[in-house]
Design an enzyme around this catalytic site. Structure first.
Site, PDB file in Angstrom:
ATOM      1  N   GLY A  40       0.665  -1.219   0.009  1.00 47.20           N
ATOM      2  CA  GLY A  40       0.032   0.021  -0.046  1.00 47.20           C
ATOM      3  C   GLY A  40       0.905   1.207   0.014  1.00 47.20           C
ATOM      4  N   ASN A  41       0.335   2.332   0.363  1.00 48.00           N
ATOM      5  CA  ASN A  41       1.042   3.415   0.521  1.00 48.00           C
ATOM      6  C   ASN A  41       0.592   4.414   1.496  1.00 48.00           C
ATOM      7  OD1 ASN A  41      -1.051   5.496  -0.594  1.00 48.00           O
ATOM      8  ND2 ASN A  41      -0.682   3.969  -2.656  1.00 48.00           N
ATOM      9  N   TYR A  42       1.159   5.680   1.899  1.00 45.42           N
ATOM     10  CA  TYR A  42       0.569   6.358   2.821  1.00 45.42           C
ATOM     11  C   TYR A  42      -0.582   7.532   2.575  1.00 45.42           C
ATOM     12  CZ  TYR A  42       5.184   4.918   4.933  1.00 45.42           C
ATOM     13  OH  TYR A  42       5.989   4.110   5.578  1.00 45.42           O
ATOM     14  N   ALA A  61      -3.899   7.709  -4.847  1.00 43.16           N
ATOM     15  CA  ALA A  61      -2.170   6.981  -5.174  1.00 43.16           C
ATOM     16  C   ALA A  61      -2.672   5.747  -5.126  1.00 43.16           C
ATOM     17  CB  ALA A  61      -1.488   7.399  -3.695  1.00 43.16           C
TER      18      ALA A  61
END
Ligand code: PMT
Length: 407
Positions: free
Chosen positions: A211-213, A278
């Site tokens: 995943g990402n932030y 994102a």
């Protein structure tokens, strides 16, 4: 007679002396949060229920309670009546309703009412027997005949200890009524908007993902701002922990593939699309059905996810305004401009990882909007809400200039 349609968002609140006056600072806060301008006028007796000082602080404007201010200057009620796009008198007591109905202008609220050229609404609030009294009833009917919009009192417990119709609606309800009244002039009324937000999660096994932030804050603020401009907003959101904005239809997804499928459906009928999510560019080739066991070395094969924005650019219907984001860590302007061209966008919003207080998870952001014609608009560091409203204003401008050019 107050019948003219409202134009922008200047709200004049008149408060008369009933117990429900204590709820009015909350309404002022809701209106201010929605970006509306608010001024308040009180009858002298309203001051016994709520202070002018509180209302001045929350409205960020001086509050008028008398014909003359503390320095002996005349409070210009004509000017106030002309300033407003909408006047709401809440709570409206039996006395104030009677004076409005019969032309008695013995306080600043009433003189302003008689000078107002904007639509006027009243929210009567009183004890149940008063509310049902034939005289009050007649006065309300007369005001309706004069073009005043009456927001009926609600049923419930009353200050007297009795229970019945007479309660002023809660601030949230009054807020909704005001927004509805203003909506006909909102620029995006009847327009469909699609916004993406948040990260995507690409499952490795039942307990792990790539995943990402992204927190979703930027995309949610954009969706909220579009809704406040009257649009029908579909928000396609990756996994985040924030609530959906009011009046926004949220579709929750997890993976890039799910976001892709939802976007392709929603974008078909969208007049404006803004892609702030994102999205993971890659996903594991295989998602294990059992938890991956610990081992000395683990090699993951990743395969490419669909580039949603790219696909939307390729099939963009005539008249649709398509805005992407670009998150870059080097050669920012060049890489973002290339994405703008390659993906057939009307504009791209560049986020640089080099900017402090910008990008993932912050409440602030610093972006540069690059347009198809090469124009560049570098914005300073601002709250994500303020950035969202800049992006939405630009989206509206681009959309209507595209529509005009195509017509
Ligand atoms: O959510 P927050 O914590 O508030 O953070 C906001 C943000 C940093 C996520 C946001 O401001 C932002 O920059 N979003 C875009 C992040 C990104 O993925 O940029 P990109 O340069 O990799 O992608 C370019 C564009 O293509 C983006 O509009 C993206 O949504 C889209 N894309 C990317 C990959 C993919 N497979 N499909 C896509 O549609």
């Amino acid at each position: 007679m107050p019948t003219q349609a409202s134009k922008t968002g200047k709200i004049l609140l008149g408060i008369s002396g009933g117990i429900a006056a204590y709820k009015m600072p909350m309404l002022v806060r809701l209106l201010k949060k929605a970006g509306l301008e608010v001024k308040v006028i009180m009858t002298p007796s309203a001051r016994q229920f709520v202070t002018a000082e509180t209302l001045a602080v929350v409205s960020e404007n001086p509050v008028i309670t008398e014909f003359f201010d503390a320095s002996g200057n005349w409070n210009n009620h004509v000017e106030m009546g002309l300033w407003a796009d909408l006047m709401l008198i809440a709570p409206a007591t039996a006395t104030t309703l009677a004076k409005m109905a019969t032309g008695i202008a013995d306080n600043a609220l009433l003189t302003t009412y008689f000078s107002a050229r904007c639509p006027v609404m009243v929210a009567p609030a009183m004890d149940l027997d008063m509310y049902q009294h034939e005289t009050v009833h007649q006065n309300i009917k007369l005001l309706e005949k004069h073009g005043v919009v009456v927001i009926p009192a609600e049923d419930g417990p009353l200050a007297s200890g009795l229970s019945g119709q007479g309660r002023m609606p809660e601030p949230e309800t009054l807020f909704d009524v005001i927004i509805k009244q203003l909506n006909p002039v909102l620029p995006l009324k009847g327009k469909n908007v699609m916004v993406t937000a948040g990260p995507t999660y690409e499952n490795l096994d039942p307990v792990r993902f790539i995943g990402n932030y992204s927190s979703g804050k930027m995309g949610y603020a954009i969706a909220d701002s579009f809704a406040k401009q009257g649009a029908n907003v579909t928000l396609i959101s990756g996994p985040v922990s924030i609530e959906a904005p009011k009046h926004v239809h949220r579709i929750s997804v997890q993976s890039a593939q799910q976001m892709h499928d939802a976007c392709l459906i929603a974008a078909k009928n969208a007049d404006i699309v803004v892609m702030a999510a994102a999205v993971a560019d890659y996903r594991p080739e295989i998602t294990e059905s059992q938890k991956i066991k610990k081992q000395d070395m683990l090699t993951l094969n990743l395969v490419k996810n669909p580039d949603i924005l790219n696909e939307l650019g390729a099939i963009k219907p005539a008249g649709q305004t398509l805005i992407g984001f670009a998150l870059e860590s080097q050669n920012e302007m060049q890489f973002a401009s290339e994405k703008l061209q390659r993906k057939n966008l009307d504009a791209i919003v560049l986020n640089s990882l080099a900017d402090e207080g910008a990008g993932f998870a912050h409440d602030t952001n610093k972006v540069t909007i690059i347009y198809k014609n090469g124009d560049v608009n570098a914005l300073p560091l601002m709250s994500k809400t303020a950035v969202a409203s800049e992006i939405v204003n630009e989206a509206i401008r681009l959309h209507f200039s595209n529509t005009f050019a195509n017509s």
